[in-house]
Design an enzyme around this catalytic site. Sequence first.
Site, PDB file in Angstrom:
ATOM      1  N   ASN A 245       0.927  -1.195  -0.014  1.00 53.63           N
ATOM      2  CA  ASN A 245      -0.142  -0.145  -0.007  1.00 53.63           C
ATOM      3  C   ASN A 245       0.925   1.180  -0.108  1.00 53.63           C
ATOM      4  O   ASN A 245       2.341   1.356   0.066  1.00 53.63           O
ATOM      5  CB  ASN A 245      -0.878  -0.121   1.256  1.00 53.63           C
ATOM      6  CG  ASN A 245      -0.169  -0.205   2.630  1.00 53.63           C
ATOM      7  OD1 ASN A 245       0.696   0.845   2.888  1.00 53.63           O
ATOM      8  ND2 ASN A 245      -0.294  -1.326   3.068  1.00 53.63           N
TER       9      ASN A 245
ATOM     10  N   ASP B 192      -3.860  -6.463   5.183  1.00 47.53           N
ATOM     11  CA  ASP B 192      -4.925  -7.396   5.789  1.00 47.53           C
ATOM     12  C   ASP B 192      -4.835  -8.659   5.210  1.00 47.53           C
ATOM     13  O   ASP B 192      -5.195  -9.629   6.067  1.00 47.53           O
ATOM     14  CB  ASP B 192      -6.346  -6.938   5.721  1.00 47.53           C
ATOM     15  CG  ASP B 192      -6.554  -5.427   6.632  1.00 47.53           C
ATOM     16  OD1 ASP B 192      -5.928  -5.518   7.534  1.00 47.53           O
ATOM     17  OD2 ASP B 192      -7.236  -4.547   6.000  1.00 47.53           O
TER      18      ASP B 192
ATOM     19  N   LYS C  68       9.219 -16.284 -10.967  1.00 45.31           N
ATOM     20  CA  LYS C  68       8.381 -15.432 -11.441  1.00 45.31           C
ATOM     21  C   LYS C  68       7.062 -15.939 -12.204  1.00 45.31           C
ATOM     22  O   LYS C  68       7.327 -17.049 -12.895  1.00 45.31           O
ATOM     23  CB  LYS C  68       9.168 -14.434 -12.609  1.00 45.31           C
ATOM     24  CG  LYS C  68       8.294 -13.442 -13.119  1.00 45.31           C
ATOM     25  CD  LYS C  68       9.263 -12.564 -14.209  1.00 45.31           C
ATOM     26  CE  LYS C  68       8.255 -11.538 -14.819  1.00 45.31           C
ATOM     27  NZ  LYS C  68       8.947 -11.203 -15.971  1.00 45.31           N
TER      28      LYS C  68
ATOM     29  N   PHE D  43      -3.878   3.196  14.873  1.00 49.13           N
ATOM     30  CA  PHE D  43      -4.220   4.246  13.847  1.00 49.13           C
ATOM     31  C   PHE D  43      -5.528   3.896  13.019  1.00 49.13           C
ATOM     32  O   PHE D  43      -5.248   2.779  12.667  1.00 49.13           O
ATOM     33  CB  PHE D  43      -3.085   4.635  12.912  1.00 49.13           C
ATOM     34  CG  PHE D  43      -2.200   5.969  13.482  1.00 49.13           C
ATOM     35  CD1 PHE D  43      -1.660   5.780  14.690  1.00 49.13           C
ATOM     36  CD2 PHE D  43      -2.263   7.080  12.925  1.00 49.13           C
ATOM     37  CE1 PHE D  43      -0.871   6.717  15.433  1.00 49.13           C
ATOM     38  CE2 PHE D  43      -1.673   8.360  13.339  1.00 49.13           C
ATOM     39  CZ  PHE D  43      -0.792   7.849  14.482  1.00 49.13           C
TER      40      PHE D  43
ATOM     41  N   LYS E 126     -13.225   0.025  15.876  1.00 48.69           N
ATOM     42  CA  LYS E 126     -12.080  -0.918  15.841  1.00 48.69           C
ATOM     43  C   LYS E 126     -11.204  -0.717  17.330  1.00 48.69           C
ATOM     44  O   LYS E 126     -10.660  -1.779  17.550  1.00 48.69           O
ATOM     45  CB  LYS E 126     -10.897  -0.041  14.832  1.00 48.69           C
ATOM     46  CG  LYS E 126     -11.439  -0.479  13.542  1.00 48.69           C
ATOM     47  CD  LYS E 126     -10.542   0.209  12.520  1.00 48.69           C
ATOM     48  CE  LYS E 126     -11.024   0.241  11.036  1.00 48.69           C
ATOM     49  NZ  LYS E 126     -10.120   0.961  10.186  1.00 48.69           N
TER      50      LYS E 126
ATOM     51  N   LYS F 225     -10.228  -4.175  18.869  1.00 53.41           N
ATOM     52  CA  LYS F 225      -8.624  -4.605  19.023  1.00 53.41           C
ATOM     53  C   LYS F 225      -8.140  -4.174  20.298  1.00 53.41           C
ATOM     54  O   LYS F 225      -6.898  -4.472  20.662  1.00 53.41           O
ATOM     55  CB  LYS F 225      -7.752  -3.508  17.897  1.00 53.41           C
ATOM     56  CG  LYS F 225      -8.089  -3.972  16.764  1.00 53.41           C
ATOM     57  CD  LYS F 225      -7.351  -3.051  15.805  1.00 53.41           C
ATOM     58  CE  LYS F 225      -8.127  -3.249  14.180  1.00 53.41           C
ATOM     59  NZ  LYS F 225      -7.079  -3.520  13.373  1.00 53.41           N
TER      60      LYS F 225
HETATM   61  N1  CTP Z   1      -3.646  -3.222  12.155  1.00 54.45           N
HETATM   62  C1  CTP Z   1      -2.607  -4.295  12.517  1.00 54.45           C
HETATM   63  N2  CTP Z   1      -2.508  -5.320  11.795  1.00 54.45           N
HETATM   64  C2  CTP Z   1      -3.569  -5.496  10.431  1.00 54.45           C
HETATM   65  C3  CTP Z   1      -4.512  -4.617  10.395  1.00 54.45           C
HETATM   66  C4  CTP Z   1      -4.300  -3.442  11.096  1.00 54.45           C
HETATM   67  O1  CTP Z   1      -1.869  -4.090  13.328  1.00 54.45           O
HETATM   68  N3  CTP Z   1      -3.353  -6.748  10.140  1.00 54.45           N
HETATM   69  C5  CTP Z   1      -3.410  -1.993  12.827  1.00 54.45           C
HETATM   70  C6  CTP Z   1      -2.861  -0.850  12.204  1.00 54.45           C
HETATM   71  O2  CTP Z   1      -1.583  -0.616  12.384  1.00 54.45           O
HETATM   72  C7  CTP Z   1      -3.749   0.548  12.895  1.00 54.45           C
HETATM   73  C8  CTP Z   1      -5.075  -0.241  13.372  1.00 54.45           C
HETATM   74  O3  CTP Z   1      -4.772  -1.937  13.254  1.00 54.45           O
HETATM   75  O4  CTP Z   1      -3.163   0.754  13.945  1.00 54.45           O
HETATM   76  C9  CTP Z   1      -6.137  -0.161  12.556  1.00 54.45           C
HETATM   77  O5  CTP Z   1      -5.953  -0.010  10.984  1.00 54.45           O
HETATM   78  P1  CTP Z   1      -6.900  -0.133   9.647  1.00 54.45           P
HETATM   79  O6  CTP Z   1      -6.188  -0.513   8.535  1.00 54.45           O
HETATM   80  O7  CTP Z   1      -7.528   1.266   9.803  1.00 54.45           O
HETATM   81  O8  CTP Z   1      -7.933  -1.188  10.423  1.00 54.45           O
HETATM   82  P2  CTP Z   1      -8.334  -2.715   9.840  1.00 54.45           P
HETATM   83  O9  CTP Z   1      -8.231  -3.707  11.012  1.00 54.45           O
HETATM   84  O10 CTP Z   1      -7.509  -2.996   8.713  1.00 54.45           O
HETATM   85  O11 CTP Z   1      -9.791  -2.471   9.146  1.00 54.45           O
HETATM   86  P3  CTP Z   1     -10.241  -2.152   7.758  1.00 54.45           P
HETATM   87  O12 CTP Z   1      -9.275  -2.521   6.682  1.00 54.45           O
HETATM   88  O13 CTP Z   1     -11.426  -2.850   7.754  1.00 54.45           O
HETATM   89  O14 CTP Z   1     -10.710  -0.661   7.874  1.00 54.45           O
END
Ligand code: CTP
Length: 394
Positions: A205, A274, A284, A318, A332, A336
């Site tokens: 990303n 995710d 490759k 975050f 969230k 979490k």
């Molecule tokens: N985070 C994490 N591990 C993951 C996904 C997210 O540690 N696999 C942490 C990020 O570092 C951040 C928080 O979770 O502190 C929220 O991340 P975000 O991407 O906003 O949330 P997601 O849980 O991925 O939910 P979504 O993608 O559905 O918004």
Amino acid sequence: MIAVLGVSGSIAAYRAADLARDLMRAGFTVRVCLTDAAQKFVTPVLFETLTGQPCLTDTFEEPQTGRMAHIDWARQADVIVVAPATANTINRLAQGLADDMLTTIALAATCPLVVAPAMNPQMYASDQVRRSMETLASRAAMIVQPSEGDVACGEHGQGKLASNAEIATAVLGVVERGKILAGKHILITSGPTQEPIDDVRYLSNRSSGKMGAALARAAQILGARVTVVSGPVKVSYPLQAEVTRVQTADQMLEACLLLGKDADIIIGAAAVADYRPASHVAGKLRRSSEPISLELVPNPDVIASLSEAFPAAAVIGFAAEPNPELEVARAKLVRKGLVAIVANDVGNTAIGFDSDQNELILVTKVGEPISSGVQSKLSCALWLFERLVPLTAD
Ligand code: CTP
């Protein structure tokens, strides 16, 4: 405590003598460094007599033979105060020049910097000086604004050196700020993760790691020991931080579980992928004219796993959201096991992933969310820690 007092060439240089005494009364050992222009107004003998310390004027001066004074003074300083700071010195500090002893010490130092400008009001209002002061402020320098009044050249306006009491208060303020997180260990996840598809491609990303780097620098400014677990980024982290580089979410979790055991605060600033490809193709993946599909499997939630593994730590996340919805962020937080979550609008390119600015919205379990306003990422990070401290007190 050691304060390096840098004096540059303004008529207000004479006031630096009293400022040196005020800082000594406040408990500092004061070491003075004069620019060439400052020496047109005041002399090293004046400051050596007042402070009982050597006064430096030349980049190659070595009061102790064989010791590089610019490095010794930079390392030993608890704070550097430039008062009065002329337009020229402010511009040189902002550009990172090291063309005299004062700017060389400032460049080599990691301690806080306090800058008290004094100059003609037109110079003070110039775009260049404004930009330089913004640059210094974005690096967390404390600017003690000059006051308005009659200045030496006969004009009236903003440019008079602030009072010595205001400068001394700012100096004590930044030194106190450096104790806010003293003795605390802060673990920060930062940057994106990369999830390999084959040996040359990956899923990732747009995270730049700039917010993670700003958090690391801010935590260090506030006196913490800092550990960063970072995905692949170009940004540099503070030299004093312990940085572990990883590529994937699995590796990030493994490193954090190892390094976070004694962490007091854990901040998840990483944009963790995710999902990852179910399998990693060796070599490759070859092109064909047929559609292919990529099976993805969920990655571990790093921050949620850490809040479970380290219940004594205050864990902060975050929530990167295009058009942040605060209820989503709060959900969230609960899901979490976090103390707080920081929502930021990654859809807004002025403050999003690769920007130098951000606006943080701090969401806690109860109460109204609060906003940092748009500021440099470092200022946002300082703002955040100052608000997290009461939330994370045990
Ligand atoms: N985070 C994490 N591990 C993951 C996904 C997210 O540690 N696999 C942490 C990020 O570092 C951040 C928080 O979770 O502190 C929220 O991340 P975000 O991407 O906003 O949330 P997601 O849980 O991925 O939910 P979504 O993608 O559905 O918004």
